[in-house]
Design a protein around this motif. Structure first.
Motif, PDB file in Angstrom:
ATOM      1  N   PHE A 409      36.356  48.685  47.858  1.00 14.44           N
ATOM      2  CA  PHE A 409      35.789  48.980  46.538  1.00 14.44           C
ATOM      3  C   PHE A 409      36.872  49.096  45.475  1.00 14.44           C
ATOM      4  CE2 PHE A 409      33.947  52.239  43.531  1.00 14.44           C
ATOM      5  CZ  PHE A 409      33.199  51.308  42.819  1.00 14.44           C
ATOM      6  N   ILE A 410      37.990  49.741  45.809  1.00 14.50           N
ATOM      7  CA  ILE A 410      39.099  49.836  44.856  1.00 14.50           C
ATOM      8  C   ILE A 410      39.604  48.439  44.496  1.00 14.50           C
ATOM      9  CG2 ILE A 410      41.499  50.606  44.594  1.00 14.50           C
ATOM     10  CD1 ILE A 410      40.760  53.104  46.167  1.00 14.50           C
ATOM     11  N   LYS A 411      39.646  47.558  45.494  1.00 17.50           N
ATOM     12  CA  LYS A 411      40.058  46.173  45.239  1.00 17.50           C
ATOM     13  C   LYS A 411      39.063  45.474  44.314  1.00 17.50           C
ATOM     14  CE  LYS A 411      42.171  42.192  45.936  1.00 17.50           C
ATOM     15  NZ  LYS A 411      43.530  41.900  45.421  1.00 17.50           N
ATOM     16  N   LEU A 412      37.772  45.607  44.593  1.00 16.41           N
ATOM     17  CA  LEU A 412      36.755  44.980  43.752  1.00 16.41           C
ATOM     18  C   LEU A 412      36.817  45.523  42.330  1.00 16.41           C
ATOM     19  CD1 LEU A 412      33.707  44.995  46.215  1.00 16.41           C
ATOM     20  CD2 LEU A 412      35.089  43.017  45.545  1.00 16.41           C
ATOM     21  N   ASP A 413      37.036  46.834  42.210  1.00 17.18           N
ATOM     22  CA  ASP A 413      37.114  47.437  40.878  1.00 17.18           C
ATOM     23  C   ASP A 413      38.288  46.895  40.085  1.00 17.18           C
ATOM     24  OD1 ASP A 413      36.514  49.666  38.859  1.00 17.18           O
ATOM     25  OD2 ASP A 413      38.588  50.118  39.433  1.00 17.18           O
ATOM     26  N   SER A 414      39.402  46.629  40.746  1.00 16.92           N
ATOM     27  CA  SER A 414      40.575  46.122  40.037  1.00 16.92           C
ATOM     28  C   SER A 414      40.372  44.697  39.535  1.00 16.92           C
ATOM     29  CB  SER A 414      41.811  46.175  40.952  1.00 16.92           C
ATOM     30  OG  SER A 414      41.700  45.254  42.014  1.00 16.92           O
ATOM     31  N   HIS A 415      39.343  44.022  40.045  1.00 19.86           N
ATOM     32  CA  HIS A 415      39.041  42.646  39.628  1.00 19.86           C
ATOM     33  C   HIS A 415      37.666  42.562  38.960  1.00 19.86           C
ATOM     34  CE1 HIS A 415      42.434  40.527  41.611  1.00 19.86           C
ATOM     35  NE2 HIS A 415      42.360  41.517  42.480  1.00 19.86           N
ATOM     36  N   ARG A 416      37.206  43.639  38.373  1.00 25.98           N
ATOM     37  CA  ARG A 416      35.846  43.642  37.830  1.00 25.98           C
ATOM     38  C   ARG A 416      35.652  42.614  36.719  1.00 25.98           C
ATOM     39  NH1 ARG A 416      38.555  48.141  36.507  1.00 25.98           N
ATOM     40  NH2 ARG A 416      38.837  48.656  34.290  1.00 25.98           N
ATOM     41  N   ILE A 417      36.685  42.332  35.949  1.00 26.98           N
ATOM     42  CA  ILE A 417      36.552  41.335  34.889  1.00 26.98           C
ATOM     43  C   ILE A 417      36.394  39.942  35.484  1.00 26.98           C
ATOM     44  CG2 ILE A 417      37.623  40.334  32.847  1.00 26.98           C
ATOM     45  CD1 ILE A 417      36.763  43.239  32.538  1.00 26.98           C
ATOM     46  N   GLN A 418      37.216  39.642  36.497  1.00 28.41           N
ATOM     47  CA  GLN A 418      37.123  38.329  37.147  1.00 28.41           C
ATOM     48  C   GLN A 418      35.778  38.172  37.876  1.00 28.41           C
ATOM     49  OE1 GLN A 418      39.707  40.377  37.356  1.00 28.41           O
ATOM     50  NE2 GLN A 418      41.284  39.238  36.261  1.00 28.41           N
ATOM     51  N   LEU A 419      35.301  39.256  38.480  1.00 32.74           N
ATOM     52  CA  LEU A 419      34.014  39.195  39.170  1.00 32.74           C
ATOM     53  C   LEU A 419      32.875  38.940  38.191  1.00 32.74           C
ATOM     54  CD1 LEU A 419      34.522  42.097  41.697  1.00 32.74           C
ATOM     55  CD2 LEU A 419      33.896  39.761  42.296  1.00 32.74           C
ATOM     56  N   LEU A 420      32.990  39.433  36.977  1.00 30.02           N
ATOM     57  CA  LEU A 420      31.977  39.181  35.947  1.00 30.02           C
ATOM     58  C   LEU A 420      31.889  37.696  35.660  1.00 30.02           C
ATOM     59  CD1 LEU A 420      29.941  40.119  33.813  1.00 30.02           C
ATOM     60  CD2 LEU A 420      31.879  40.385  32.229  1.00 30.02           C
ATOM     61  N   GLY A 421      33.061  37.062  35.510  1.00 29.78           N
ATOM     62  CA  GLY A 421      33.076  35.627  35.205  1.00 29.78           C
ATOM     63  C   GLY A 421      32.561  34.782  36.332  1.00 29.78           C
ATOM     64  N   ARG A 422      32.755  35.254  37.593  1.00 32.67           N
ATOM     65  CA  ARG A 422      32.369  34.445  38.748  1.00 32.67           C
ATOM     66  C   ARG A 422      30.914  34.651  39.147  1.00 32.67           C
ATOM     67  NH1 ARG A 422      32.467  35.296  44.423  1.00 32.67           N
ATOM     68  NH2 ARG A 422      32.686  33.351  45.573  1.00 32.67           N
ATOM     69  N   MET A 423      30.426  35.908  39.065  1.00 31.40           N
ATOM     70  CA  MET A 423      29.089  36.216  39.583  1.00 31.40           C
ATOM     71  C   MET A 423      28.085  36.582  38.500  1.00 31.40           C
ATOM     72  SD  MET A 423      30.136  38.693  42.729  1.00 31.40           S
ATOM     73  CE  MET A 423      31.500  38.309  43.804  1.00 31.40           C
ATOM     74  N   GLY A 424      28.596  36.754  37.296  1.00 29.97           N
ATOM     75  CA  GLY A 424      27.721  37.292  36.278  1.00 29.97           C
ATOM     76  C   GLY A 424      26.458  36.547  36.056  1.00 29.97           C
TER      77      GLY A 424
END
Length: 424
Positions: A409-424
């Motif tokens: 979860f800490i790893k996912l949180d550190s990439h929350r901006i990138q995850l928005l672009g990929r899964m949003g």
């Protein structure tokens, strides 16, 4: 991998610092739980639990490093694969696992063994997050409710076959996450009603709960009035249902292993079997109470030294803390756990996609359940079910599974901006 790929400036160091603090405090308490003043050994001695736990802590930090350097997308991509792998491990554990105290919980080779039911927690969390991230997913529909519950219930059923009631109970913590994601409140009202009836049925002797239920039913019937036939019928059906459920519960409990029946009964009557089923809890409460305000001092716990509390380095590690560091030390650790949970809630709420948010609340749910039940167990507010205190209790599977759960979860949180672009 390049340094900037780690996104060090976006990593939540507050959560990491709390994690490290809990692990270190837990390690010192494990040493205290096995300390022998007649034949003292170094805390680093690999022949005792503290030395062995230090090796596991080192392995945990290696796991953290691997998670933090991994591609953040891998956790989404292999969620189902990991879930299926650990379901298979849960299936084969009763056949190839090692039996301890009538339970077959671990598999492995030689001295290296793991408990699949512990690791299945984070794989179930990933599977739920993967399933619920779909734009079409809606927990208000019965179809999606049933599918989400199926993902949770499969490992529960497999773990019950080992049998490991305590670990199986932990998976019900996922209902906290489901509540956050929109599971209708009526299910929680129904669940709390059944819990209340169960406690009443188990806690009151000579079926007095039936009398209370009938009296309450009669009063409701009088209040409802003669014209409200449908309400009267509903109340009658409810009353019959309560009585039938109470008798059914008595039957189910009677079929449990004797030691589990005794643990349930001791919860309501601690003096029922003080030298048997009630021994652990009684001695644990004595240890915690004897610590007073500031405690007896590190390595000075008498309950600990004379082994009055069985499993004091694992499930009952909190009573070691209470005896040697008192109310103040216990409060500090409780504050650390609460701070971590609050921090994780803040992180979960700032996630930019459902996958990370759902997984984050799964982490919160599991840690909260373990923390709450373990401490409640050591002070006699919950039956002894063998649930370790996260990051604190002795054991490799426990420490590693909680570490993986948290740091994904800490790893996912550190990439929350990138995850928005990929899964949003």
């Amino acid at each position: 991998m390049r340094q900037d790929d780690l996104y060090i400036n976006k990593i939540d160091w507050i959560s990491i610092c709390i994690y490290v603090a809990l692990v270190i405090i837990g390690w010192f308490n494990i040493y205290a739980a096995v300390y022998d003043e007649q034949f003292p050994k170094s805390i680093f001695d690999l022949s005792i639990n503290s030395g062995q736990q230090l090796v596991r802590i080192g392995a945990a930090f290696l796991i953290i490093l691997l998670i933090m350097v991994a591609d953040y997308r891998v956790f989404d991509n292999i969620a189902w694969i990991l879930y299926i792998i650990f379901l298979v491990l849960l299936i084969i554990t009763p056949f190839i696992g090692k039996e301890v105290n009538g339970q077959i919980l671990s598999i492995g080779f030689g001295s290296f063994r793991i408990q699949p039911s512990e690791f299945a927690k984070f794989t179930t969390a990933l599977a739920l997050a993967k399933f619920m991230e779909r734009p079409s997913f809606d927990l208000s529909t019965f179809k999606h409710q049933l599918q989400a519950l199926t993902i949770i219930m499969i490992p529960i059923i497999l773990i019950m076959l080992q049998p490991d009631t305590g670990t199986a109970m932990v998976y019900f913590a996922f209902f906290i996450m489901l509540y956050r994601e929109g599971m209708p409140q009526r299910y929680y009202v129904l669940a709390l009603t059944f819990i209340a009836i169960s406690l009443l049925a188990l806690g009151i002797e000579e079926n007095l709960y039936i009398v209370i239920g009938v009296v309450a039913l009669v009063l409701l019937l009088i209040i409802s009035g003669k014209k409200k036939i449908s309400r009267i019928i509903a109340l009658v059906v409810l009353g019959i249902g309560i009585i039938a459920y109470s008798y059914s519960l008595d039957y189910v409990v009677s079929k449990l292993p004797e030691h589990q029946q005794n643990r349930i009964m001791v919860l309501f009557n601690p003096d029922l079997d003080p030298l048997g089923a009630g021994w652990n809890v009684t001695q644990s409460k004595i240890a915690i109470g004897s610590g007073g305000f500031l405690g007896k001092g590190y390595l000075e716990g008498t309950q600990t030294k004379f082994d009055f509390v069985p499993e004091q380095h694992t499930d009952f590690i909190f009573c070691t803390l209470g005896e040697e560091f008192g109310w103040v030390g216990s409060l500090v650790v409780i504050i650390l756990f609460c701070s971590l949970l609050i921090r994780l809630v803040m992180l979960a709420e700032r996630q930019k996609n459902r996958f990370s948010r759902v997984y984050g609340y799964c982490v919160i749910s599991i840690l909260f359940f373990h923390f709450m039940v373990n401490i409640a167990m050591t002070i006699g507010l919950f039956p002894v079910v063998g649930i370790p205190l996260p990051f604190f209790s002795y054991g490799g599977s426990s420490l590693w599974s909680f570490t993986i759960l948290l740091f994904i979860f800490i790893k996912l949180d550190s990439h929350r901006i990138q995850l928005l672009g990929r899964m949003g």
